[in-house]
Scaffold this motif. Sequence first.
Motif, PDB file in Angstrom:
ATOM      1  N   ASP A 120       0.826  -1.302   0.048  1.00 28.49           N
ATOM      2  CA  ASP A 120       0.027   0.053  -0.164  1.00 28.49           C
ATOM      3  C   ASP A 120       0.836   1.262   0.043  1.00 28.49           C
ATOM      4  O   ASP A 120       0.629   2.349  -0.363  1.00 28.49           O
ATOM      5  N   TYR A 121       2.037   1.205   0.558  1.00 22.95           N
ATOM      6  CA  TYR A 121       2.933   2.248   0.946  1.00 22.95           C
ATOM      7  C   TYR A 121       4.367   1.800   0.346  1.00 22.95           C
ATOM      8  O   TYR A 121       5.020   0.794   0.859  1.00 22.95           O
ATOM      9  N   VAL A 122       5.096   2.402  -0.715  1.00 20.73           N
ATOM     10  CA  VAL A 122       6.274   2.202  -1.203  1.00 20.73           C
ATOM     11  C   VAL A 122       7.199   3.124  -1.048  1.00 20.73           C
ATOM     12  O   VAL A 122       6.717   4.517  -1.538  1.00 20.73           O
ATOM     13  N   GLY A 123       8.134   2.989  -0.401  1.00 19.20           N
ATOM     14  CA  GLY A 123       9.214   3.886  -0.314  1.00 19.20           C
ATOM     15  C   GLY A 123       9.863   4.237  -1.887  1.00 19.20           C
ATOM     16  O   GLY A 123      10.022   5.375  -2.173  1.00 19.20           O
ATOM     17  N   LYS A 124      10.545   3.307  -2.558  1.00 16.80           N
ATOM     18  CA  LYS A 124      11.065   3.410  -3.574  1.00 16.80           C
ATOM     19  C   LYS A 124      11.136   2.133  -4.334  1.00 16.80           C
ATOM     20  O   LYS A 124      11.168   0.975  -3.716  1.00 16.80           O
TER      21      LYS A 124
END
Length: 201
Positions: A147-151
């Motif tokens: 759901d959330y990706v840094g890179k």
Amino acid sequence: MDPPEKVVLDRDDIRRTLVRIAHEVVEKNAEPDRLAIVGIHRRGAILAARLTRLVADLLDADVPLGDLDISFYRDDLASRPEQPVVHASHVDFPVDERTVVIVDDVLYTGRTVRAAIEALFGYGRPARVQLAVLADRGHRELPIRPDYVGKNLPTARSERVNVRVEELDGVDEVTITDRAEVANTPSNGSVHRSSEGVFEA
């Protein structure tokens, strides 16, 4: 001689990335009082602690924090040549009806996350489970999407993503090395492998 490493995230990059993810977590969850964050040992747990502080500051409220050891939930446990290093799990709050954000350092095949979800459900039945990762290197083997990706890091299978954190390694950085070169290099203890990267998770 150490194998060459390409730094893809440095200390400031990681800090900015976690701040962005914290804002996204707050924006995506309409009931912050039902929110909790759980990290996967080891580096995922450290990143989860940092993320929890950021989210709590944004909400001006306490956010429950937990950590999971998934060693005995892995589907490759019997085939691994070495014994797993076991860390205690701590989920000291009710997970029922909460939105639980699982945090890990690197998402690879998805098997580590599957194991974490199984471990989490041993503590109760969350209303929702979300996933936040510092780096997504692709090569998924299970239908798991963060759901959330840094890179996003497009990588070859011959490469390894190394996550280092100040609390364990004395430096915050994410690097990429060639797996074949690492295998042919005498270990000096400086290479720390991510949970997904080292165990083909």
